[in-house]
Design a protein around this motif. Structure first.
Motif, PDB file in Angstrom:
ATOM      1  N   GLY A   1       0.830  -1.200   0.000  1.00  0.00           N
ATOM      2  CA  GLY A   1       0.000   0.000   0.000  1.00  0.00           C
ATOM      3  C   GLY A   1       0.863   1.247   0.000  1.00  0.00           C
ATOM      4  O   GLY A   1       2.093   1.176   0.080  1.00  0.00           O
ATOM      5  N   ILE A   2       0.235   2.378  -0.097  1.00  0.00           N
ATOM      6  CA  ILE A   2       0.943   3.653  -0.180  1.00  0.00           C
ATOM      7  C   ILE A   2       1.831   3.881   1.033  1.00  0.00           C
ATOM      8  O   ILE A   2       2.956   4.333   0.921  1.00  0.00           O
ATOM      9  CB  ILE A   2      -0.055   4.817  -0.354  1.00  0.00           C
ATOM     10  N   ALA A   3       1.328   3.514   2.217  1.00  0.00           N
ATOM     11  CA  ALA A   3       2.088   3.738   3.445  1.00  0.00           C
ATOM     12  C   ALA A   3       3.069   2.608   3.755  1.00  0.00           C
ATOM     13  O   ALA A   3       3.800   2.675   4.740  1.00  0.00           O
ATOM     14  CB  ALA A   3       1.144   3.918   4.623  1.00  0.00           C
TER      15      ALA A   3
ATOM     16  N   PRO B   1       2.732  -0.496  -8.578  1.00  0.00           N
ATOM     17  CA  PRO B   1       3.311   0.265  -7.469  1.00  0.00           C
ATOM     18  C   PRO B   1       2.329   0.331  -6.305  1.00  0.00           C
ATOM     19  O   PRO B   1       1.129   0.474  -6.508  1.00  0.00           O
ATOM     20  CB  PRO B   1       3.544   1.655  -8.051  1.00  0.00           C
ATOM     21  N   ASP B   2       2.837   0.218  -5.111  1.00  0.00           N
ATOM     22  CA  ASP B   2       2.038   0.341  -3.891  1.00  0.00           C
ATOM     23  C   ASP B   2       0.931  -0.708  -3.777  1.00  0.00           C
ATOM     24  O   ASP B   2      -0.052  -0.503  -3.066  1.00  0.00           O
ATOM     25  CB  ASP B   2       1.438   1.746  -3.756  1.00  0.00           C
ATOM     26  N   GLU B   3       1.077  -1.811  -4.471  1.00  0.00           N
ATOM     27  CA  GLU B   3       0.070  -2.863  -4.405  1.00  0.00           C
ATOM     28  C   GLU B   3       0.104  -3.547  -3.038  1.00  0.00           C
ATOM     29  O   GLU B   3       1.166  -3.816  -2.491  1.00  0.00           O
ATOM     30  CB  GLU B   3       0.326  -3.906  -5.499  1.00  0.00           C
TER      31      GLU B   3
END
Length: 102
Positions: free
Chosen positions: A10-12, A56-58
């Motif tokens: 995830g993004i974080a 990305p960010d998966e």
């Protein structure tokens, strides 16, 4: 139903693990989550391959149901499965927050 799971990405860059008891969810959400977490369908999602590089960010989950563990990436899930794992992830975040871990 007790569901051990780990979520990462995830993004974080979240990395979280624990166990969620679906009996603690509101009844309508519990029914939706349990219906979507069919082991046969999760096995199918885990076996699905995708062309190209990872998104990305998966996010990715490691879920254990009935003694069998499935590793599934967000892009391989059907919408109802993704919704179910999102609900379980939210429950894990709440558990961590309630324990003072977040």
């Amino acid at each position: 139903m007790r569901v051990p799971l780990e979520v990462s990405g995830g993004i974080a860059g979240l990395r979280l693990s624990g166990e969620v008891d679906t009996d603690a969810l509101p009844p309508d959400e519990r029914a939706r989550v349990e219906a979507a977490l069919d082991p046969g369908r999760l096995a199918q999602a885990a076996a699905t391959t995708r062309e190209g590089p990872p998104a990305p960010d998966e996010r990715a989950w490691r879920v254990t149901l009935g003694g069998e563990t499935f590793e599934v990436a967000e892009s391989r899930l059907e919408p109802d499965q993704l919704g179910a794992l999102d609900a379980l992830t939210t429950a894990l975040v709440r558990q961590a927050r309630d324990r003072g871990g977040g």
